[in-house]
Design a protein around this motif. Sequence first.
Motif, PDB file in Angstrom:
ATOM      1  N   CYS A 231     -13.282 -75.067   5.174  1.00  0.00           N
ATOM      2  CA  CYS A 231     -13.515 -74.304   6.415  1.00  0.00           C
ATOM      3  C   CYS A 231     -14.960 -74.398   6.907  1.00  0.00           C
ATOM      4  O   CYS A 231     -15.274 -73.863   7.976  1.00  0.00           O
ATOM      5  CB  CYS A 231     -13.096 -72.845   6.228  1.00  0.00           C
ATOM      6  SG  CYS A 231     -14.174 -71.889   5.133  1.00  0.00           S
TER       7      CYS A 231
ATOM      8  N   CYS B 226     -12.642 -70.204  -2.102  1.00  0.00           N
ATOM      9  CA  CYS B 226     -13.266 -69.663  -0.885  1.00  0.00           C
ATOM     10  C   CYS B 226     -12.401 -68.477  -0.470  1.00  0.00           C
ATOM     11  O   CYS B 226     -11.215 -68.639  -0.202  1.00  0.00           O
ATOM     12  CB  CYS B 226     -13.289 -70.738   0.212  1.00  0.00           C
ATOM     13  SG  CYS B 226     -13.712 -70.080   1.843  1.00  0.00           S
TER      14      CYS B 226
ATOM     15  N   CYS C  75     -18.186 -74.661   2.541  1.00  0.00           N
ATOM     16  CA  CYS C  75     -16.837 -74.887   2.026  1.00  0.00           C
ATOM     17  C   CYS C  75     -16.347 -76.224   2.588  1.00  0.00           C
ATOM     18  O   CYS C  75     -16.477 -76.478   3.780  1.00  0.00           O
ATOM     19  CB  CYS C  75     -15.923 -73.746   2.453  1.00  0.00           C
ATOM     20  SG  CYS C  75     -14.172 -74.029   2.098  1.00  0.00           S
TER      21      CYS C  75
ATOM     22  N   CYS D 178     -10.810 -69.023   3.426  1.00  0.00           N
ATOM     23  CA  CYS D 178      -9.761 -70.019   3.703  1.00  0.00           C
ATOM     24  C   CYS D 178      -8.860 -70.246   2.490  1.00  0.00           C
ATOM     25  O   CYS D 178      -7.850 -70.932   2.596  1.00  0.00           O
ATOM     26  CB  CYS D 178     -10.366 -71.332   4.204  1.00  0.00           C
ATOM     27  SG  CYS D 178     -11.085 -72.353   2.897  1.00  0.00           S
TER      28      CYS D 178
HETATM   29 ZN    ZN Z   1     -13.353 -72.035   3.049  1.00  0.00          ZN
END
Ligand code: ZN
Length: 255
Positions: A231, A204, A228, A207
């Motif tokens: 996050c 990701c 995700c 994050c």
């Molecule tokens: Zn993330």
Amino acid sequence: MTYPAMLPDLSRVIALQKLDTTAHDAQRRLADEPERAKALDARLEVAKERLAEAKANLAANQAKRREIEKDVAVHQSRLSKFRDQAMAVKTNQEYHAIQKEMGFAQTEIKSLEDRILEFMLEADEQNAAVKRADKALAEEQKAVEADRRALAAESETLRTSLVEVAAERARLTATLDPHVLATFERVAKGRSGIAVAEARDAICTICHVRLRPQVFNNVRKNDSIIQCDSCQRILYFAPPEGAPAQASDNATHAV
Ligand SMILES: [Zn+2]
């Protein structure tokens, strides 16, 4: 960006994120406006202070020079008094004493006149400094005026863009699945306005958490709303330049 195989709602949340980010940046820039206007005032203030300082230096020079000129006048009047006395003296001794006093006064006058000359030379430089500071202030006034106009124009553009973005957002959210919109809004609220993240190299990009291989394989397909794990942002996959936007072979095994 549009990907041929992308789920329409995923395209929409990406577009929605772009609009929100644009609006957020515009709002932040607008919020900075008073501070930037103040900085322009400060620039002008600095130029004004420099001119005032140059003028004060010149005035101080002139005041000192006038003081010395007064001293010269005092010595000159003493000198002329001695000259009158010299005419009237009766003895050689008196005459020599007056000559001596006149000598002192003349030496004093000479030394004061030297100092006056120094002050005059200094005043030439200070006059030039005043002219330079005056010119610099005029130039700064022009530059600040131009920056002020640019700032006003930019703010106007930003305000217009905010109106356009709001209209575009309304159009877009009207076509978006309400559940997807709710997810978007919820994540955006909790994540400083960023609800969408690109997944690249199984990570990701916001994050920086590594996605499970199965999750990444699904994200690569761009055909569903996947968040995700870390996050909660909605993930999408941007195929490399020139590559067809489709899932990898092993993604077919993914659930
Ligand atoms: Zn993330």
